[in-house]
Design an enzyme around this catalytic site. Structure first.
Site, PDB file in Angstrom:
ATOM      1  N   PHE A  61      -1.490  -7.930  -4.673  1.00 25.42           N
ATOM      2  CA  PHE A  61      -1.256  -8.269  -3.137  1.00 25.42           C
ATOM      3  C   PHE A  61      -2.964  -8.576  -2.813  1.00 25.42           C
ATOM      4  O   PHE A  61      -3.867  -7.962  -3.604  1.00 25.42           O
ATOM      5  CB  PHE A  61      -0.880  -7.435  -2.244  1.00 25.42           C
ATOM      6  CG  PHE A  61      -1.243  -5.971  -2.177  1.00 25.42           C
ATOM      7  CD1 PHE A  61      -2.395  -5.718  -0.914  1.00 25.42           C
ATOM      8  CD2 PHE A  61      -0.932  -4.870  -2.806  1.00 25.42           C
ATOM      9  CE1 PHE A  61      -2.792  -4.371  -0.969  1.00 25.42           C
ATOM     10  CE2 PHE A  61      -1.617  -3.648  -2.801  1.00 25.42           C
ATOM     11  CZ  PHE A  61      -2.553  -3.462  -1.578  1.00 25.42           C
TER      12      PHE A  61
ATOM     13  N   HIS B  55      -9.761   0.959  -6.953  1.00 20.83           N
ATOM     14  CA  HIS B  55     -10.536   1.484  -5.853  1.00 20.83           C
ATOM     15  C   HIS B  55      -9.642   2.301  -4.960  1.00 20.83           C
ATOM     16  O   HIS B  55     -10.152   3.481  -4.625  1.00 20.83           O
ATOM     17  CB  HIS B  55     -11.205   0.570  -5.084  1.00 20.83           C
ATOM     18  CG  HIS B  55     -10.130  -0.678  -4.467  1.00 20.83           C
ATOM     19  ND1 HIS B  55      -9.666  -1.553  -5.590  1.00 20.83           N
ATOM     20  CD2 HIS B  55      -9.407  -1.054  -3.308  1.00 20.83           C
ATOM     21  CE1 HIS B  55      -8.906  -2.319  -5.109  1.00 20.83           C
ATOM     22  NE2 HIS B  55      -8.723  -1.870  -3.760  1.00 20.83           N
ATOM     23  N   ARG B  56      -8.334   1.837  -4.630  1.00 22.51           N
ATOM     24  CA  ARG B  56      -7.470   2.794  -3.911  1.00 22.51           C
ATOM     25  C   ARG B  56      -7.148   3.729  -4.667  1.00 22.51           C
ATOM     26  O   ARG B  56      -6.994   5.082  -4.327  1.00 22.51           O
ATOM     27  CB  ARG B  56      -6.289   1.890  -3.425  1.00 22.51           C
ATOM     28  CG  ARG B  56      -5.352   2.718  -2.442  1.00 22.51           C
ATOM     29  CD  ARG B  56      -4.404   1.837  -1.782  1.00 22.51           C
ATOM     30  NE  ARG B  56      -4.972   1.069  -0.862  1.00 22.51           N
ATOM     31  CZ  ARG B  56      -5.115  -0.434  -1.274  1.00 22.51           C
ATOM     32  NH1 ARG B  56      -4.527  -0.927  -2.433  1.00 22.51           N
ATOM     33  NH2 ARG B  56      -5.605  -1.317  -0.345  1.00 22.51           N
TER      34      ARG B  56
ATOM     35  N   LYS C  76      -3.157  -0.648 -12.908  1.00 20.48           N
ATOM     36  CA  LYS C  76      -4.121  -0.683 -11.577  1.00 20.48           C
ATOM     37  C   LYS C  76      -4.378   0.502 -10.982  1.00 20.48           C
ATOM     38  O   LYS C  76      -5.828   0.730 -10.504  1.00 20.48           O
ATOM     39  CB  LYS C  76      -3.243  -1.774 -10.682  1.00 20.48           C
ATOM     40  CG  LYS C  76      -4.186  -2.037  -9.338  1.00 20.48           C
ATOM     41  CD  LYS C  76      -3.372  -2.797  -8.467  1.00 20.48           C
ATOM     42  CE  LYS C  76      -4.333  -3.011  -7.051  1.00 20.48           C
ATOM     43  NZ  LYS C  76      -3.650  -3.695  -6.144  1.00 20.48           N
TER      44      LYS C  76
ATOM     45  N   LYS D 247       0.936  -1.245   0.129  1.00 18.04           N
ATOM     46  CA  LYS D 247       0.117   0.013  -0.213  1.00 18.04           C
ATOM     47  C   LYS D 247       0.970   1.197  -0.167  1.00 18.04           C
ATOM     48  O   LYS D 247       0.690   2.077  -0.477  1.00 18.04           O
ATOM     49  CB  LYS D 247      -0.780   0.164   1.468  1.00 18.04           C
ATOM     50  CG  LYS D 247      -2.299  -0.849   1.079  1.00 18.04           C
ATOM     51  CD  LYS D 247      -2.894  -0.540   2.435  1.00 18.04           C
ATOM     52  CE  LYS D 247      -4.027  -1.444   2.666  1.00 18.04           C
ATOM     53  NZ  LYS D 247      -4.918  -1.361   3.904  1.00 18.04           N
TER      54      LYS D 247
ATOM     55  N   ASP E 135      -8.918   1.929   4.648  1.00 20.24           N
ATOM     56  CA  ASP E 135      -9.136   0.425   5.011  1.00 20.24           C
ATOM     57  C   ASP E 135     -10.215   0.224   3.545  1.00 20.24           C
ATOM     58  O   ASP E 135     -10.328   0.907   2.928  1.00 20.24           O
ATOM     59  CB  ASP E 135     -10.402   0.317   6.062  1.00 20.24           C
ATOM     60  CG  ASP E 135     -10.090  -1.263   6.659  1.00 20.24           C
ATOM     61  OD1 ASP E 135      -9.329  -1.745   6.300  1.00 20.24           O
ATOM     62  OD2 ASP E 135     -11.402  -1.491   7.115  1.00 20.24           O
ATOM     63  N   THR E 136      -9.718  -1.085   3.226  1.00 20.33           N
ATOM     64  CA  THR E 136     -10.499  -1.589   1.859  1.00 20.33           C
ATOM     65  C   THR E 136     -11.242  -2.856   2.341  1.00 20.33           C
ATOM     66  O   THR E 136     -10.711  -3.519   2.807  1.00 20.33           O
ATOM     67  CB  THR E 136      -9.412  -1.891   0.971  1.00 20.33           C
ATOM     68  OG1 THR E 136      -8.521  -0.712   0.740  1.00 20.33           O
ATOM     69  CG2 THR E 136      -9.799  -2.456  -0.180  1.00 20.33           C
TER      70      THR E 136
END
Length: 194
Positions: free
Chosen positions: A149, A178-179, A173, A13, A69-70
């Site tokens: 990951f 989302h991130r 990516k 991350k 948080d995911t």
């Protein structure tokens, strides 16, 4: 260069986020500020977990910071693993075991739609800001790719060329994830402050 604390020790991350923020900020992780505790993540939403982590760092270390948080939400599993995504197969944060559990639960299931959701909470100057990102996709029946990951090797986003997140370059990516979307909103907000 401004310093900002990202309330994580997840190297994947951190690397993704440093790439996306570029050289305008020096992004510090929990280890960098001397935080070696296991910060509680006991909220019942991903937004709640992100807020808990950011508030913990602010309260105990005094830094303005952000935390994320995911959750992976699989429709056929009623939204599981959701807020429990990192520890779905147990407390060890074992990605391979988590994937195995998802694949076992979905064995024989045809409807495999899912989404990744990320919530980022920024505590800055005594104010809290929330940034969210989401990407729709499907869960494959087996792993594809070695990058990324977490659940990346079984998640195929609807957008893109049919690759899983684990088959994409970090740049590919980040452009649709989302991130990536949540971070883009965070970055735009931080850049507006300069």
């Amino acid at each position: 260069m401004k310093k900002i604390v990202f309330a994580t020790n997840n190297a994947h991350k951190l690397q993704e986020l440093r790439q996306m923020l570029g050289d305008r900020y020096e992004v510090l992780c929990l280890t960098d500020i001397g935080c070696h505790e296991d910060i509680p993540e006991t909220a019942d939403t991903i937004e709640g977990n992100a807020r808990m982590k950011a508030e913990y760092v602010k309260e105990h270390y005094g830094y303005d910071c952000f935390s994320d948080d995911t959750g992976l939400e699989i429709d056929a599993l009623g939204g599981e693993p959701g807020v429990y995504s990192a520890r779905y197969a147990g407390p060890g944060h074992d990605s391979e075991a988590n994937i195995d559990k998802v694949l076992k639960k979905l064995d024989g299931v045809k409807e495999r739609t899912a989404r990744f959701r990320t919530a980022i909470v920024l505590l800055q100057g005594g104010e809290m800001h929330l940034f969210e990102g989401q990407v729709e996709g499907v869960i494959l029946t087996e792993r594809h790719g070695t990058g990324g990951f977490g659940y990346d090797s079984i998640f195929q986003p609807i957008e893109g060329d049919g690759s899983t997140f684990a088959q994409m370059s970090p740049e590919q990516k980040n452009s649709i994830s989302h991130r990536g979307r949540a971070v883009a909103r965070l970055v735009a907000f931080l850049n507006d402050q300069q």
